[in-house]
Design an enzyme around this catalytic site. Structure first.
Site, PDB file in Angstrom:
ATOM      1  N   GLY A 185      73.448 -72.886 -46.440  1.00 13.44           N
ATOM      2  CA  GLY A 185      71.986 -72.776 -46.382  1.00 13.44           C
ATOM      3  C   GLY A 185      71.339 -73.526 -45.234  1.00 13.44           C
ATOM      4  N   SER A 186      72.096 -73.903 -44.217  1.00 15.53           N
ATOM      5  CA  SER A 186      71.526 -74.733 -43.153  1.00 15.53           C
ATOM      6  C   SER A 186      70.558 -73.975 -42.237  1.00 15.53           C
ATOM      7  CB  SER A 186      72.638 -75.352 -42.299  1.00 15.53           C
ATOM      8  OG  SER A 186      73.250 -74.376 -41.493  1.00 15.53           O
ATOM      9  N   MET A 187      70.513 -72.642 -42.337  1.00 16.57           N
ATOM     10  CA  MET A 187      69.584 -71.874 -41.505  1.00 16.57           C
ATOM     11  C   MET A 187      68.433 -71.280 -42.314  1.00 16.57           C
ATOM     12  SD  MET A 187      70.171 -72.203 -38.349  1.00 16.57           S
ATOM     13  CE  MET A 187      69.173 -70.906 -37.632  1.00 16.57           C
TER      14      MET A 187
END
Length: 185
Positions: A57-59
């Site tokens: 979910g880092s983007m």
């Protein structure tokens, strides 16, 4: 008369044999065309639109876990990356290669600062409407030659240049063009 019939029979057999040989030849020509067509399609997919699944979910909120995106490898061939581009690159950690997706924030020669007030590029605060969460950490550096500084859009979850340092341009493998599919929709 019998001789004429035998001659006609021989001609008919020869014609059938010629037709069979033509069919075989046409089969190989058709197969060759199909193979060339498939190779062309694969090259187009590889360079223009290679599908890739997002892991993590880092983007977020731009790209979510499980999204399938279209990645172009052409940008890398012509060194055409720009600030703001979402790119994939290879990152090696403990001998293992990982394919990572992040946004380019700064290019070689740019001065990047991360302060409690926000992210500053060449002395100007960046407007980043795509960011989720607070950008933590302290960075004050000029990006070295042949490297880029990258950040994830979900700043609180992202492992990026704040942790791994700048990324060599030759490690950047492609530019994300658009989302092909999202399992959440």
């Amino acid at each position: 008369m019998k001789q004429m019939q035998e001659t006609e029979t021989k001609k008919t057999k020869q014609q059938k044999w010629i037709k069979q040989e033509e069919k075989k030849e046409n089969f190989w020509i058709g197969l060759g065309k199909d193979v060339l067509w498939a190779a062309a399609v694969l090259l187009i997919f590889f360079y223009l639109c290679w599908p890739m699944r997002i892991v993590g979910g880092s983007m977020e909120p731009s790209y979510k876990d499980g999204d399938i995106v279209c990645v172009s490898h052409l940008s890398g061939l012509y060194d055409k990356y720009q600030r703001g581009d979402t790119v994939i690159f290879t990152y090696t950690e403990k001998g293992e290669n990982h394919t990572v997706i992040k946004r380019i924030i700064a290019m070689e020669g740019d001065h990047i600062s991360i302060l409690p007030e926000g992210v500053f590029l060449n002395g100007k605060k960046l407007e980043e409407p795509y960011v989720m969460g607070k950008t933590e950490g302290f960075v004050d550096m000029t990006v070295p030659k042949d490297t880029v500084f990258v950040l994830g859009d979900h700043r609180e979850k992202s492992f990026d240049s704040r942790n791994m340092g700048v990324i060599a341009k030759d490690a950047v493998k492609g530019k994300v063009l658009f989302r092909l599919f999202s399992p959440q929709s």
